[in-house]
Design a protein around this motif. Structure first.
Motif: not given
Length: 415
Positions: A138-165
Protein backbone atom coordinates in the motif's frame (compact mmCIF):
# COMPACT_ATOMS: atom_id res chain seq x y z
CA UNK A 1 56.37 1.80 -29.59
CA UNK A 2 58.50 -0.95 -28.08
CA UNK A 3 57.11 -4.34 -27.14
CA UNK A 4 57.71 -3.62 -23.46
CA UNK A 5 55.96 -0.27 -23.67
CA UNK A 6 52.98 -1.78 -25.51
CA UNK A 7 52.73 -4.64 -23.02
CA UNK A 8 52.76 -2.25 -20.09
CA UNK A 9 50.12 -0.02 -21.66
CA UNK A 10 47.79 -2.93 -22.26
CA UNK A 11 48.08 -4.21 -18.71
CA UNK A 12 47.60 -0.74 -17.35
CA UNK A 13 44.50 -0.31 -19.53
CA UNK A 14 42.89 -3.57 -18.44
CA UNK A 15 43.49 -2.82 -14.76
CA UNK A 16 41.86 0.59 -15.20
CA UNK A 17 38.96 -0.92 -17.10
CA UNK A 18 38.45 -3.55 -14.44
CA UNK A 19 38.39 -1.03 -11.64
CA UNK A 20 35.82 1.03 -13.51
CA UNK A 21 33.63 -1.85 -14.61
CA UNK A 22 35.56 -3.17 -17.65
CA UNK A 23 34.40 -0.94 -20.44
CA UNK A 24 33.14 2.16 -18.68
CA UNK A 25 36.46 3.83 -19.48
CA UNK A 26 35.30 3.82 -23.11
CA UNK A 27 32.72 6.19 -24.62
CA UNK A 28 29.96 3.63 -24.96
CA UNK A 29 27.29 5.39 -26.96
CA UNK A 30 29.78 7.17 -29.19
CA UNK A 31 30.88 3.83 -30.65
CA UNK A 32 27.34 2.88 -31.59
CA UNK A 33 26.03 6.31 -32.53
CA UNK A 34 29.00 7.65 -34.49
CA UNK A 35 27.38 6.74 -37.81
CA UNK A 36 24.47 9.04 -36.99
CA UNK A 37 26.74 12.00 -36.21
CA UNK A 38 24.73 13.00 -33.16
CA UNK A 39 24.82 12.90 -29.38
CA UNK A 40 21.21 13.96 -28.99
CA UNK A 41 19.19 12.54 -26.10
CA UNK A 42 16.56 11.41 -28.58
CA UNK A 43 16.98 8.29 -30.74
CA UNK A 44 18.26 8.96 -34.28
CA UNK A 45 15.53 9.55 -36.90
CA UNK A 46 13.90 6.28 -37.89
CA UNK A 47 15.44 4.39 -34.97
CA UNK A 48 13.58 1.35 -33.71
CA UNK A 49 12.44 1.02 -30.13
CA UNK A 50 13.72 -1.68 -27.80
CA UNK A 51 12.30 -5.12 -28.72
CA UNK A 52 9.95 -7.03 -26.45
CA UNK A 53 9.69 -10.62 -25.27
CA UNK A 54 7.00 -12.61 -23.45
CA UNK A 55 7.61 -12.90 -19.73
CA UNK A 56 6.82 -16.47 -18.74
CA UNK A 57 3.23 -17.66 -18.71
CA UNK A 58 1.79 -14.18 -18.16
CA UNK A 59 0.80 -13.55 -21.81
CA UNK A 60 2.46 -10.14 -21.41
CA UNK A 61 5.38 -8.86 -23.47
CA UNK A 62 8.00 -6.66 -21.83
CA UNK A 63 10.94 -4.65 -23.14
CA UNK A 64 14.14 -6.71 -23.14
CA UNK A 65 15.82 -3.83 -21.28
CA UNK A 66 14.53 -2.76 -17.88
CA UNK A 67 15.17 0.61 -16.24
CA UNK A 68 16.77 -0.17 -12.88
CA UNK A 69 15.76 1.87 -9.85
CA UNK A 70 18.55 4.38 -9.29
CA UNK A 71 16.80 7.58 -10.42
CA UNK A 72 15.62 10.36 -8.14
CA UNK A 73 13.15 13.23 -8.18
CA UNK A 74 15.33 15.34 -10.51
CA UNK A 75 15.62 12.61 -13.16
CA UNK A 76 12.21 13.02 -14.80
CA UNK A 77 13.75 13.42 -18.27
CA UNK A 78 15.34 9.99 -17.90
CA UNK A 79 11.94 8.36 -17.36
CA UNK A 80 10.54 10.23 -20.34
CA UNK A 81 13.38 9.33 -22.69
CA UNK A 82 13.45 5.69 -21.55
CA UNK A 83 9.78 5.38 -22.43
CA UNK A 84 10.33 7.03 -25.84
CA UNK A 85 13.09 4.51 -26.55
CA UNK A 86 10.81 1.61 -25.69
CA UNK A 87 12.24 0.84 -22.25
CA UNK A 88 8.82 0.13 -20.78
CA UNK A 89 9.83 -2.31 -18.01
CA UNK A 90 10.58 -0.19 -14.93
CA UNK A 91 12.08 -1.81 -11.85
CA UNK A 92 12.23 -0.38 -8.34
CA UNK A 93 11.93 -1.34 -4.66
CA UNK A 94 10.67 0.35 -1.52
CA UNK A 95 14.27 0.51 -0.28
CA UNK A 96 15.88 2.09 -3.36
CA UNK A 97 17.11 5.55 -2.49
CA UNK A 98 15.35 5.17 0.87
CA UNK A 99 12.05 5.23 -1.02
CA UNK A 100 13.00 8.16 -3.24
CA UNK A 101 12.98 6.08 -6.42
CA UNK A 102 9.35 5.07 -5.93
CA UNK A 103 8.49 8.71 -5.22
CA UNK A 104 10.29 9.78 -8.40
CA UNK A 105 8.19 7.33 -10.40
CA UNK A 106 5.09 8.68 -8.67
CA UNK A 107 6.05 12.22 -9.63
CA UNK A 108 6.38 11.13 -13.24
CA UNK A 109 2.99 9.39 -13.31
CA UNK A 110 1.39 12.44 -11.72
CA UNK A 111 2.71 14.54 -14.58
CA UNK A 112 2.07 11.97 -17.32
CA UNK A 113 -0.81 9.79 -16.06
CA UNK A 114 -1.49 8.27 -19.48
CA UNK A 115 2.00 6.77 -19.48
CA UNK A 116 1.15 4.48 -16.57
CA UNK A 117 -0.59 1.98 -18.84
CA UNK A 118 2.48 1.89 -21.11
CA UNK A 119 4.78 0.76 -18.29
CA UNK A 120 5.30 -2.74 -16.90
CA UNK A 121 5.96 -1.66 -13.32
CA UNK A 122 7.83 -3.85 -10.83
CA UNK A 123 8.58 -3.12 -7.19
CA UNK A 124 9.86 -5.16 -4.25
CA UNK A 125 9.97 -5.39 -0.49
CA UNK A 126 12.21 -7.46 1.76
CA UNK A 127 9.58 -8.89 4.10
CA UNK A 128 7.68 -12.18 3.77
CA UNK A 129 5.28 -11.43 6.61
CA UNK A 130 1.75 -11.25 5.10
CA UNK A 131 0.60 -8.41 7.38
CA UNK A 132 3.71 -6.37 6.64
CA UNK A 133 3.39 -7.18 2.93
CA UNK A 134 0.03 -5.44 2.85
CA UNK A 135 1.41 -2.30 4.49
CA UNK A 136 4.49 -2.29 2.29
CA UNK A 137 2.49 -2.72 -0.92
CA UNK A 138 0.00 0.00 0.00
CA UNK A 139 2.86 2.35 0.80
CA UNK A 140 4.53 1.65 -2.55
CA UNK A 141 1.29 2.20 -4.46
CA UNK A 142 0.80 5.53 -2.75
CA UNK A 143 4.36 6.70 -3.42
CA UNK A 144 4.19 5.68 -7.09
CA UNK A 145 0.80 7.27 -7.75
CA UNK A 146 -0.71 4.05 -9.05
CA UNK A 147 -3.45 1.65 -8.02
CA UNK A 148 -1.51 -1.48 -9.00
CA UNK A 149 1.88 -2.91 -9.88
CA UNK A 150 2.35 -5.37 -12.70
CA UNK A 151 4.79 -7.61 -10.83
CA UNK A 152 5.47 -7.64 -7.09
CA UNK A 153 8.63 -9.25 -5.74
CA UNK A 154 9.76 -10.33 -2.30
CA UNK A 155 13.30 -8.97 -2.28
CA UNK A 156 16.56 -10.78 -1.42
CA UNK A 157 15.10 -14.28 -1.03
CA UNK A 158 17.85 -16.65 0.08
CA UNK A 159 15.69 -19.69 0.80
CA UNK A 160 12.44 -20.20 -1.10
CA UNK A 161 11.17 -22.95 1.17
CA UNK A 162 11.40 -20.70 4.23
CA UNK A 163 10.16 -17.47 2.64
CA UNK A 164 7.47 -18.47 0.13
CA UNK A 165 5.04 -20.13 2.52
CA UNK A 166 1.40 -21.03 2.00
CA UNK A 167 0.51 -17.83 3.88
CA UNK A 168 2.48 -15.81 1.35
CA UNK A 169 0.72 -17.61 -1.48
CA UNK A 170 -2.66 -16.78 0.04
CA UNK A 171 -1.61 -13.14 0.42
CA UNK A 172 -0.47 -12.95 -3.23
CA UNK A 173 -3.74 -14.46 -4.48
CA UNK A 174 -5.74 -11.97 -2.40
CA UNK A 175 -3.68 -9.04 -3.69
CA UNK A 176 -4.33 -10.23 -7.25
CA UNK A 177 -8.05 -10.52 -6.59
CA UNK A 178 -8.08 -6.97 -5.21
CA UNK A 179 -6.33 -5.75 -8.37
CA UNK A 180 -3.30 -4.41 -6.49
CA UNK A 181 -0.84 -6.73 -8.23
CA UNK A 182 -1.06 -8.64 -11.48
CA UNK A 183 1.80 -11.08 -10.92
CA UNK A 184 3.99 -12.23 -8.04
CA UNK A 185 7.52 -13.52 -7.58
CA UNK A 186 10.85 -12.84 -5.91
CA UNK A 187 14.41 -11.61 -6.47
CA UNK A 188 17.53 -13.57 -5.50
CA UNK A 189 21.17 -12.55 -5.22
CA UNK A 190 22.43 -15.82 -3.74
CA UNK A 191 21.67 -19.52 -4.00
CA UNK A 192 19.96 -18.61 -7.27
CA UNK A 193 19.93 -22.09 -8.74
CA UNK A 194 18.45 -23.77 -5.66
CA UNK A 195 15.83 -21.02 -5.33
CA UNK A 196 14.87 -21.26 -9.00
CA UNK A 197 14.47 -25.04 -8.80
CA UNK A 198 12.37 -24.75 -5.65
CA UNK A 199 10.19 -22.05 -7.22
CA UNK A 200 9.62 -24.16 -10.32
CA UNK A 201 8.20 -26.87 -8.10
CA UNK A 202 5.74 -24.58 -6.32
CA UNK A 203 3.53 -23.93 -9.33
CA UNK A 204 2.37 -20.43 -8.34
CA UNK A 205 5.38 -18.18 -8.98
CA UNK A 206 4.99 -15.84 -11.96
CA UNK A 207 8.41 -14.22 -12.11
CA UNK A 208 11.97 -14.31 -10.78
CA UNK A 209 14.69 -11.69 -10.94
CA UNK A 210 18.07 -13.29 -10.37
CA UNK A 211 21.78 -12.67 -10.87
CA UNK A 212 22.60 -14.00 -14.33
CA UNK A 213 25.55 -13.16 -16.55
CA UNK A 214 28.29 -14.50 -18.80
CA UNK A 215 29.86 -16.19 -15.78
CA UNK A 216 26.82 -17.79 -14.15
CA UNK A 217 25.24 -18.98 -17.40
CA UNK A 218 28.06 -21.46 -17.86
CA UNK A 219 27.27 -23.34 -14.65
CA UNK A 220 25.48 -26.67 -15.12
CA UNK A 221 23.36 -25.92 -12.04
CA UNK A 222 22.16 -22.67 -13.58
CA UNK A 223 21.31 -24.39 -16.86
CA UNK A 224 19.18 -26.98 -15.02
CA UNK A 225 17.47 -24.28 -12.95
CA UNK A 226 16.76 -22.23 -16.05
CA UNK A 227 15.21 -25.23 -17.83
CA UNK A 228 13.01 -25.98 -14.81
CA UNK A 229 11.72 -22.40 -14.66
CA UNK A 230 11.00 -22.37 -18.39
CA UNK A 231 8.97 -25.58 -18.06
CA UNK A 232 7.08 -24.04 -15.13
CA UNK A 233 6.29 -20.91 -17.15
CA UNK A 234 8.15 -18.56 -14.81
CA UNK A 235 9.20 -15.24 -16.35
CA UNK A 236 12.92 -14.55 -15.87
CA UNK A 237 14.60 -11.17 -15.48
CA UNK A 238 18.40 -11.03 -15.35
CA UNK A 239 20.27 -8.64 -13.08
CA UNK A 240 23.96 -8.17 -12.23
CA UNK A 241 24.70 -8.84 -15.89
CA UNK A 242 28.05 -7.02 -15.79
CA UNK A 243 29.37 -9.56 -13.24
CA UNK A 244 31.26 -6.88 -11.32
CA UNK A 245 34.13 -7.87 -9.09
CA UNK A 246 34.27 -8.36 -5.35
CA UNK A 247 38.05 -8.73 -5.21
CA UNK A 248 41.02 -7.01 -6.82
CA UNK A 249 42.92 -9.76 -8.59
CA UNK A 250 44.58 -7.87 -11.43
CA UNK A 251 48.04 -7.95 -9.90
CA UNK A 252 48.05 -11.73 -10.25
CA UNK A 253 46.95 -11.88 -13.90
CA UNK A 254 50.20 -10.69 -15.44
CA UNK A 255 50.66 -11.36 -19.15
CA UNK A 256 47.26 -13.02 -19.44
CA UNK A 257 45.67 -9.57 -19.35
CA UNK A 258 46.56 -9.32 -23.04
CA UNK A 259 43.87 -11.93 -23.72
CA UNK A 260 41.28 -9.57 -22.26
CA UNK A 261 42.55 -6.72 -24.45
CA UNK A 262 42.19 -8.93 -27.53
CA UNK A 263 38.63 -9.72 -26.48
CA UNK A 264 37.83 -6.02 -26.03
CA UNK A 265 39.26 -5.17 -29.43
CA UNK A 266 37.08 -7.86 -31.00
CA UNK A 267 33.95 -6.42 -29.44
CA UNK A 268 34.83 -2.89 -30.52
CA UNK A 269 35.29 -4.02 -34.11
CA UNK A 270 31.64 -5.10 -34.10
CA UNK A 271 30.41 -1.88 -32.55
CA UNK A 272 30.17 -3.11 -28.97
CA UNK A 273 31.89 -2.00 -25.81
CA UNK A 274 32.61 -4.91 -23.43
CA UNK A 275 29.67 -3.83 -21.27
CA UNK A 276 27.33 -3.96 -24.23
CA UNK A 277 28.71 -7.35 -25.22
CA UNK A 278 27.87 -8.65 -21.74
CA UNK A 279 24.28 -7.56 -22.26
CA UNK A 280 24.22 -9.15 -25.69
CA UNK A 281 25.36 -12.57 -24.48
CA UNK A 282 22.55 -12.59 -21.88
CA UNK A 283 19.97 -11.60 -24.50
CA UNK A 284 21.25 -14.53 -26.56
CA UNK A 285 19.24 -16.70 -24.16
CA UNK A 286 15.66 -16.38 -25.49
CA UNK A 287 14.23 -17.35 -22.09
CA UNK A 288 15.52 -14.16 -20.46
CA UNK A 289 12.56 -11.81 -20.80
CA UNK A 290 14.47 -8.69 -19.77
CA UNK A 291 17.74 -7.39 -18.37
CA UNK A 292 17.42 -5.07 -15.38
CA UNK A 293 20.15 -2.44 -15.62
CA UNK A 294 20.93 0.53 -13.43
CA UNK A 295 21.04 3.46 -15.86
CA UNK A 296 21.77 6.60 -13.85
CA UNK A 297 22.43 8.87 -16.83
CA UNK A 298 21.54 9.38 -20.47
CA UNK A 299 24.85 8.03 -21.77
CA UNK A 300 24.33 4.61 -20.21
CA UNK A 301 20.67 4.55 -21.22
CA UNK A 302 21.61 5.29 -24.82
CA UNK A 303 24.43 2.75 -24.79
CA UNK A 304 22.18 -0.02 -23.48
CA UNK A 305 19.41 0.82 -25.92
CA UNK A 306 21.93 0.85 -28.75
CA UNK A 307 23.11 -2.63 -27.73
CA UNK A 308 19.51 -3.86 -27.72
CA UNK A 309 19.03 -2.52 -31.25
CA UNK A 310 22.33 -3.70 -32.72
CA UNK A 311 21.52 -6.75 -34.84
CA UNK A 312 25.08 -8.03 -35.15
CA UNK A 313 25.19 -11.01 -32.82
CA UNK A 314 28.20 -12.19 -30.91
CA UNK A 315 30.02 -15.03 -32.62
CA UNK A 316 30.68 -18.38 -31.01
CA UNK A 317 34.29 -17.28 -30.69
CA UNK A 318 33.23 -14.14 -28.84
CA UNK A 319 31.24 -16.23 -26.39
CA UNK A 320 34.12 -18.62 -25.90
CA UNK A 321 36.46 -15.71 -25.15
CA UNK A 322 33.99 -14.39 -22.58
CA UNK A 323 33.90 -17.85 -21.03
CA UNK A 324 37.69 -18.03 -20.93
CA UNK A 325 37.83 -14.57 -19.37
CA UNK A 326 35.31 -15.70 -16.75
CA UNK A 327 37.55 -18.63 -15.81
CA UNK A 328 40.65 -16.45 -15.75
CA UNK A 329 39.09 -13.88 -13.42
CA UNK A 330 36.96 -16.24 -11.30
CA UNK A 331 38.81 -15.52 -8.02
CA UNK A 332 37.57 -11.93 -8.18
CA UNK A 333 33.87 -12.76 -8.57
CA UNK A 334 31.42 -14.15 -6.00
CA UNK A 335 28.96 -16.47 -7.75
CA UNK A 336 26.44 -16.26 -4.90
CA UNK A 337 26.61 -19.95 -3.93
CA UNK A 338 26.22 -19.08 -0.25
CA UNK A 339 25.12 -22.58 0.73
CA UNK A 340 28.65 -23.81 -0.06
CA UNK A 341 30.88 -21.29 1.69
CA UNK A 342 28.61 -20.39 4.60
CA UNK A 343 27.96 -23.99 5.59
CA UNK A 344 31.72 -24.59 5.58
CA UNK A 345 32.06 -21.72 8.08
CA UNK A 346 29.20 -23.04 10.24
CA UNK A 347 26.96 -20.18 9.05
CA UNK A 348 28.80 -17.85 11.43
CA UNK A 349 29.06 -15.04 8.87
CA UNK A 350 26.85 -14.11 5.86
CA UNK A 351 29.77 -14.41 3.45
CA UNK A 352 27.78 -13.99 0.25
CA UNK A 353 26.02 -10.82 1.44
CA UNK A 354 29.32 -9.25 2.48
CA UNK A 355 30.83 -10.13 -0.90
CA UNK A 356 27.92 -8.31 -2.53
CA UNK A 357 28.52 -5.26 -0.34
CA UNK A 358 32.16 -5.22 -1.40
CA UNK A 359 31.05 -5.38 -5.02
CA UNK A 360 28.69 -2.44 -4.47
CA UNK A 361 31.52 -0.45 -2.92
CA UNK A 362 33.92 -1.12 -5.78
CA UNK A 363 31.35 -0.79 -8.56
CA UNK A 364 29.07 2.00 -7.36
CA UNK A 365 31.75 4.01 -5.57
CA UNK A 366 29.46 4.81 -2.64
CA UNK A 367 31.25 3.65 0.52
CA UNK A 368 28.77 5.35 2.88
CA UNK A 369 25.84 3.48 1.32
CA UNK A 370 27.76 0.21 1.40
CA UNK A 371 28.71 0.76 5.03
CA UNK A 372 25.02 1.19 5.79
CA UNK A 373 24.28 -2.24 4.33
CA UNK A 374 27.13 -3.77 6.34
CA UNK A 375 25.97 -2.24 9.61
CA UNK A 376 22.56 -3.82 9.21
CA UNK A 377 24.26 -7.11 9.99
CA UNK A 378 23.80 -7.93 13.67
CA UNK A 379 26.70 -6.55 15.78
CA UNK A 380 27.51 -9.95 17.27
CA UNK A 381 27.71 -11.44 13.76
CA UNK A 382 30.03 -8.65 12.63
CA UNK A 383 32.27 -9.32 15.63
CA UNK A 384 32.55 -12.98 14.63
CA UNK A 385 34.40 -12.14 11.43
CA UNK A 386 37.75 -11.70 13.17
CA UNK A 387 37.34 -15.03 15.01
CA UNK A 388 35.93 -17.22 12.23
CA UNK A 389 38.06 -19.78 10.44
CA UNK A 390 37.36 -19.37 6.72
CA UNK A 391 39.90 -21.94 5.53
CA UNK A 392 37.30 -24.63 4.75
CA UNK A 393 35.11 -22.07 3.00
CA UNK A 394 38.04 -21.10 0.79
CA UNK A 395 38.76 -24.74 0.00
CA UNK A 396 35.16 -25.34 -1.10
CA UNK A 397 34.70 -22.07 -3.00
CA UNK A 398 34.26 -22.93 -6.71
CA UNK A 399 35.65 -19.49 -7.59
CA UNK A 400 38.78 -19.91 -5.42
CA UNK A 401 38.16 -16.56 -3.74
CA UNK A 402 40.39 -15.31 -0.88
CA UNK A 403 37.43 -15.28 1.49
CA UNK A 404 39.29 -14.68 4.76
CA UNK A 405 41.14 -11.69 3.32
CA UNK A 406 37.95 -10.17 1.90
CA UNK A 407 35.94 -10.66 5.10
CA UNK A 408 38.66 -8.94 7.09
CA UNK A 409 38.83 -6.13 4.56
CA UNK A 410 35.09 -5.55 4.77
CA UNK A 411 35.17 -5.62 8.55
CA UNK A 412 37.89 -2.99 8.69
CA UNK A 413 36.54 -0.83 5.88
CA UNK A 414 32.89 -0.66 6.95
CA UNK A 415 33.19 -0.89 10.74
Amino acid sequence: MSDNKESYSRRDFIRTAGAAGLGSVLAPFGVLNAAHGTTSTAPPPGAMVVPTRPIGKTNVKVSILSLGGVLGMSDQLMFRQALKMGVTYWDTADSYGLGKNEKAIGKYFARFPDDRKKVFLVTKTATANPEKLTDKLNSSLQKMNTSYVDLYFIHHVGNVEKKLTTDVRAWAEKAKTEGKIKFFGFSAHKNMEANMLAAAGLGWIDGIMMSYNYRLMQKDEMKRAMDACVRAGIGLTAMKTQAAFSANFYASIGKESDDAVTMIEGFLSKGYTPEQAKLKVVWDNPHIASICSAMPNMTILQANVAAALNRENLSQGDKQRLGQYAQLTAPGYCAGCANICESAANHAVPISDIMRYLMYDRTYGKPALTAGYFRKIQPDVRRRIAHTDFSKAEQRCPQRMPIAQLMQEASERFA
